[in-house]
Design a protein around this motif. Sequence first.
Motif, mmCIF file in Angstrom:
data_model
loop_
_atom_site.group_PDB
_atom_site.id
_atom_site.type_symbol
_atom_site.label_atom_id
_atom_site.label_comp_id
_atom_site.label_asym_id
_atom_site.label_seq_id
_atom_site.Cartn_x
_atom_site.Cartn_y
_atom_site.Cartn_z
ATOM 1 N N VAL A 70 -18.101 -7.973 1.498
ATOM 2 C CA VAL A 70 -17.821 -7.246 0.126
ATOM 3 C C VAL A 70 -17.210 -5.883 0.673
ATOM 4 N N ASP A 71 -18.019 -5.236 1.272
ATOM 5 C CA ASP A 71 -17.998 -3.861 1.601
ATOM 6 C C ASP A 71 -16.500 -3.627 2.505
ATOM 7 N N PHE A 72 -16.447 -4.740 3.497
ATOM 8 C CA PHE A 72 -15.171 -4.696 3.999
ATOM 9 C C PHE A 72 -13.795 -4.728 3.211
ATOM 10 N N ALA A 73 -14.063 -6.033 2.484
ATOM 11 C CA ALA A 73 -12.877 -6.257 1.511
ATOM 12 C C ALA A 73 -12.482 -5.007 0.728
ATOM 13 N N ASN A 74 -13.714 -4.320 0.460
ATOM 14 C CA ASN A 74 -13.415 -3.124 -0.603
ATOM 15 C C ASN A 74 -12.503 -2.078 -0.066
ATOM 16 N N GLU A 75 -12.920 -1.794 1.317
ATOM 17 C CA GLU A 75 -12.071 -1.025 2.061
ATOM 18 C C GLU A 75 -10.553 -1.249 2.305
ATOM 19 N N VAL A 76 -10.521 -2.556 2.571
ATOM 20 C CA VAL A 76 -9.172 -3.033 2.709
ATOM 21 C C VAL A 76 -8.358 -2.801 1.276
ATOM 22 N N LEU A 77 -9.004 -3.258 0.254
ATOM 23 C CA LEU A 77 -8.366 -3.217 -1.229
ATOM 24 C C LEU A 77 -7.960 -1.767 -1.417
ATOM 25 N N LYS A 78 -8.951 -0.737 -1.056
ATOM 26 C CA LYS A 78 -8.547 0.570 -1.290
ATOM 27 C C LYS A 78 -7.312 1.172 -0.397
ATOM 28 N N SER A 79 -7.227 0.525 0.658
ATOM 29 C CA SER A 79 -6.148 0.952 1.929
ATOM 30 C C SER A 79 -4.824 0.354 1.043
ATOM 31 N N LEU A 80 -4.736 -0.858 0.783
ATOM 32 C CA LEU A 80 -3.825 -1.607 0.095
ATOM 33 C C LEU A 80 -3.428 -0.868 -1.210
ATOM 34 N N PHE A 81 -3.994 -0.212 -2.068
ATOM 35 C CA PHE A 81 -3.872 0.319 -3.197
ATOM 36 C C PHE A 81 -3.107 1.549 -2.747
ATOM 37 N N ASN A 82 -3.300 2.604 -1.779
ATOM 38 C CA ASN A 82 -2.665 3.599 -1.328
ATOM 39 C C ASN A 82 -1.395 3.212 -0.812
ATOM 40 N N LEU A 83 -1.340 2.038 -0.152
ATOM 41 C CA LEU A 83 0.168 1.667 0.368
ATOM 42 C C LEU A 83 0.929 1.156 -0.598
ATOM 43 N N THR A 84 0.622 0.713 -1.808
ATOM 44 C CA THR A 84 1.438 0.242 -2.927
ATOM 45 C C THR A 84 1.543 1.216 -3.956
ATOM 46 N N ILE A 85 0.799 2.011 -4.194
ATOM 47 C CA ILE A 85 0.995 2.708 -5.593
ATOM 48 C C ILE A 85 2.127 3.424 -5.665
ATOM 49 N N ASN A 86 2.939 3.879 -4.591
ATOM 50 C CA ASN A 86 4.226 4.437 -4.792
ATOM 51 C C ASN A 86 5.370 3.603 -4.565
#
Length: 394
Positions: A70-86
Motif C-alpha cells: 500500500v505504501d509503495f502504491a501510494n507513492e506511485v499514485l502521488k507521482s502519477l498525479f504530479n505527472l498528469t495534473i497539467n
Amino acid sequence: RIRDEYHGLIYLMEAIDLILKNNSENLAEKVPNKNKRRSKGSRRGKKGASTEAEGVDDCLVAYYLDDSEVDFANEVLKSLFNLTINVDRNNLDEIEEAHFLRLVSILHDLLLCDTKSKEKKEDLQSHTVNLLTSMPAPSFEELLSPVTEMGRPDNPDHEYDEMNVEVIAVLLQFLSKRLDNHTIQNSKERLAPILTCLSEASRANATIRKYLRLKILPPLKEVKERPEEGTTLRNRLVRLMTSPHTEVKELVADFLFVLCKENVSRLIKYTGYGNAAGLLANRGLMLGGAGNTGNYSSESDESDTEEYSQYKDKINPVTGCYEEPKPDPMAGMTAEQKEYEAIRLVEMIDKLAKTGVVKPCRVGEDGKPHPVEHILELQQMVVQNKRNDSETDD
C-alpha cells in the motif's frame, strides 16, 4: 521530461499493475479455492482454467495488499498525479488516450483492493481518488465493467444498466465516510477531491450519473421534511450547499446539478430554491431557463412517487418541503391597515439597507442578482412583472 521523454507515465502505471498481478498470483497459489474471495469486478486475478471438482470457474481472486504494498502504491499514485495534473485533457492524441484508459482500468482494480487496516485502505482510496480528478473524461468508462464480459457481481446492488458498478459503489461509500468525518477546517481537503471526481465521472458517463442519482437523489417520498434535514446522502450534501466554505459549497452544488442533468426545476425539486440560490445566482439562472449545457441523454428518467404527487402543489419551492397551510396574517385588516403595514415594512427594509445590514437586490435580465439604489425599485420591479404576466396571458 519524465512524462514525455522518459515515458514515466507508462513505467509508473505498470509498476502498480505489477503489484496487483503479483498479489493475485500469490493469493491464487496460497489460498485454497474454497476460501477465495471472488471479485468479478476485477479485470485481473484469473488463475488457471475452470475447476469443475470444486465448482470454481476461472476464479477471480480479490487483492489483499499488505502495508508495504500500500505504501509503495501510494507513492506511485502521488507521482502519477504530479505527472498528469497539467496535461491538456481536451487535446490528447490516440496514444495518450489509450494510456489514460489503461491507467484508469488499473485504478479500477486498485479501488477494489482489501488491506490489513482500515486506515491503509482509506489512504489508498484517497490517493486513487486524487489521481482520478486529473483523468480525461473518456477514460471514466473504465470504471465500469460489462457484465457480459466479467460476469454478474455477487451483490445485485452492484449491477446497473448491464454494468458492474462495484467501483462506483466504493467511491460512493468513500464519499459517505468523508461526509461523516469532516470539519469546517478540513472540509476542502477531505471533500473536494471526491466531489470533483464524482462530478467529472457523472458528466462523462451516463450510466455512472444515473447510478449515482439513484443512490443520492432517489424518487422523493418524504416531502414533509426539509431537504437538509436527515441522514441520507441527499440530506448531508444539501446541508453543505450553505456551507461557509465557498469551494466545498460550490462543488456540492455543481455535483447535484450534474445529477439533475443541469435542469434548474429538477435541482430545486430536490434541494429547495433557498439552498440552490447560490449556484443559480452564480450561473445566471435565478429566473429559471435552460441550464443544461452538458451532453446528457434526451430521454427523461424522472418519475414522481405517489407521496410526492399527492403534495406536489402544496410544496414550498423555497424550503423544498410540504408545509401546513398557515392562517392569512392580513385577514380582517382594512385596506388602510394593510397600506400602513406595507409602508412600515418598506421603511424598515430601507433603514436596514442604508445601515449596510442588508443589500436589497433584484434579478436582472441576465438571471443574476443586482443591488438596487433605492428600495422603491423593488416595487417597480413587482409592477413590471405583473404587467409582463398580463401580456403573456393575453
